[in-house]
Design a protein around this motif. Structure first.
Motif, mmCIF file in Angstrom:
data_model
loop_
_atom_site.group_PDB
_atom_site.id
_atom_site.type_symbol
_atom_site.label_atom_id
_atom_site.label_comp_id
_atom_site.label_asym_id
_atom_site.label_seq_id
_atom_site.Cartn_x
_atom_site.Cartn_y
_atom_site.Cartn_z
ATOM 1 N N THR A 18 -9.231 -0.341 2.552
ATOM 2 C CA THR A 18 -9.120 -1.308 1.451
ATOM 3 C C THR A 18 -7.926 -2.230 1.647
ATOM 4 N N ALA A 19 -6.813 -1.647 2.077
ATOM 5 C CA ALA A 19 -5.591 -2.425 2.270
ATOM 6 C C ALA A 19 -5.738 -3.466 3.372
ATOM 7 N N VAL A 20 -6.616 -3.203 4.346
ATOM 8 C CA VAL A 20 -6.861 -4.165 5.425
ATOM 9 C C VAL A 20 -7.851 -5.237 4.984
ATOM 10 N N VAL A 21 -8.901 -4.814 4.286
ATOM 11 C CA VAL A 21 -9.963 -5.748 3.883
ATOM 12 C C VAL A 21 -9.513 -6.662 2.748
ATOM 13 N N LEU A 22 -8.721 -6.124 1.817
ATOM 14 C CA LEU A 22 -8.333 -6.889 0.638
ATOM 15 C C LEU A 22 -7.641 -8.219 0.974
ATOM 16 N N THR A 40 2.540 -11.776 -4.508
ATOM 17 C CA THR A 40 1.253 -11.063 -4.450
ATOM 18 C C THR A 40 0.852 -10.781 -3.018
ATOM 19 N N ARG A 41 0.982 -11.790 -2.160
ATOM 20 C CA ARG A 41 0.630 -11.600 -0.753
ATOM 21 C C ARG A 41 1.584 -10.608 -0.072
ATOM 22 N N GLY A 42 2.862 -10.672 -0.468
ATOM 23 C CA GLY A 42 3.820 -9.719 0.085
ATOM 24 C C GLY A 42 3.482 -8.291 -0.283
ATOM 25 N N LEU A 43 3.045 -8.097 -1.541
ATOM 26 C CA LEU A 43 2.658 -6.751 -1.986
ATOM 27 C C LEU A 43 1.444 -6.244 -1.211
ATOM 28 N N MET A 44 0.508 -7.143 -0.903
ATOM 29 C CA MET A 44 -0.666 -6.727 -0.129
ATOM 30 C C MET A 44 -0.260 -6.279 1.267
ATOM 31 N N VAL A 45 0.688 -6.989 1.877
ATOM 32 C CA VAL A 45 1.166 -6.612 3.205
ATOM 33 C C VAL A 45 1.870 -5.256 3.161
ATOM 34 N N VAL A 46 2.747 -5.073 2.166
ATOM 35 C CA VAL A 46 3.468 -3.801 2.024
ATOM 36 C C VAL A 46 2.492 -2.657 1.783
ATOM 37 N N PHE A 47 1.481 -2.910 0.937
ATOM 38 C CA PHE A 47 0.468 -1.893 0.646
ATOM 39 C C PHE A 47 -0.273 -1.495 1.922
#
Length: 370
Positions: A18-22, A40-47
């Motif tokens: 999910t973290a890769v696809v999102l 928001t984009r930074g949080l996705m990368v960290v996730f």
């Protein structure tokens, strides 16, 4: 969820995917002020990074069994019920014969998940040490053979490194898988393999020491576990029929237990061990300069009233066990014997597993059949 169980691992896989696809799906669709979009984009990368690291850790831990529970990982597991001063022999004022004659305590054993049912475990309440923890046992193929129904078997106690669990010897080093065919072929004695819990105080290394007020790890390994084995299996408490083996921090423990207790062990195998307990950063013994000095294996060997009647095998790379072995070899006096073996392969489970045929072949010549 269990730290080594399938549900947690499957959850980590799903979260990682999910973290890769999102980000691929919504990266360009993020709306709002510039600062909000960046956050928001930074949080996705960290996730994505966090889930990937967690997945790798869980996969490695499932394979190597460094930690088998959340308590082990967080250092919150409670295994020390009491830690009185048990005296220099670790028996708390009792005579060895008194301990042997105490009523037998029958344990219940259950199969260990993922090890095919041959490896079983029990929860042992150590009456002498004040430690309560799990102990894993594997019986050789001859044990249940009707032709050997009255036979007693020699024992090797297996001590893992830090972090590590009893399961590390069976799932990580695959000791039983390596040794069983050799036992069937008669190349290695049919040993009972016993691996007790070694992480007793969080993630710290006890150094297999008795430290009043903290832990009685020595008595756990050398008294309570030994009695449990002789109470429940066809084994003798004669020291000539017992060996002890360890890797890394467990290697130090194995050699130490044999040097201190020739009345309990006849031989020890040290794989990538050391003489100075300060080489293990988490060592409780090394935190006190005097304890560190007196618990150095060279000092312990020299301090014995008489040279102990034990045989030591110490192997590893030059700076990872071999020189420690040659140091002890130079100090040993008959009947103590020390074999130092230089090997390659690194400080890892695969390298230690490859040494099992040779080291257990050596143990077969040192440890006697009851």
């Amino acid at each position: 969820m269990s730290l080594t169980g399938t549900p947690l691992f499957a959850t980590a896989v799903v979260l990682t995917v999910t973290a890769v696809v999102l980000p691929l799906a919504v990266w360009s669709k993020v709306r709002g002020p510039a600062a909000a979009r960046v956050a928001t984009r930074g949080l996705m990368v960290v996730f994505a990074q966090a889930t990937a690291v967690a997945l790798v850790f869980l996969a490695l831990n499932r394979e190597m069994n460094f930690y088998v529970s959340w308590g082990d990982l967080m250092g919150t597991g409670k295994y020390v019920q009491a830690a009185p001063d048990l005296g220099p022999d670790g028996l708390g004022g009792k005579k060895a014969e008194q301990v042997r004659q105490e009523p037998k305590v029958r344990q219940e054993f259950v199969p260990v998940e993922g090890l095919g049912g041959r490896v079983k475990k029990t929860e042992l309440d150590g009456k002498i040490s004040g430690v309560k923890g799990d102990v894993m046992v594997w019986l050789p193929p001859q044990y249940d053979d009707p032709a050997h129904k009255d036979r007693k078997f020699p024992v090797v106690e297996l001590i893992p490194g830090i972090p590590g669990t009893g399961k590390s010897w069976f799932q990580g080093l695959k000791a039983h898988e390596v040794l069983e065919p050799l036992m069937r072929e008669g190349k290695v004695q049919p040993f009972i393999l016993v691996s007790p819990r070694a992480m007793l105080l969080g993630n710290g290394d006890t150094g297999c020491a008795n430290i009043p007020g903290k832990v009685n790890a020595d008595s756990w390994f050398s008294v309570d576990v030994r009695k449990m084995v002789t109470d429940n299996f066809r084994a003798s408490d004669d020291p000539r029929t017992w060996g002890v083996a360890g890797y890394s921090a467990g290697a130090y423990c194995a050699a130490k237990l044999a040097i201190l207790h020739p009345d309990r062990y006849g031989a020890a195998v040290s794989l990538s061990g050391y003489n100075d307990p300060g080489q293990e950063p988490s060592s409780l013994v090394a935190q006190d300069p005097e304890l560190r000095r007196t618990h150095n294996l060279k000092a312990l060997l020299q301090a014995q009233p008489a040279p102990p009647a034990v045989a030591l095998w110490m192997s590893g790379a030059e700076q990872d066990g071999y020189l420690s072995g040659t140091d002890l070899q130079g100090l040993a006096k008959s009947p103590t014997t020390v074999h130092a073996e230089k090997v390659t392969g690194g400080h890892n489970l695969d390298a230690w597993s490859k040494q099992l045929p040779q080291t257990f072949g050596w143990l077969s010549r040192q440890v006697k059949t009851p």
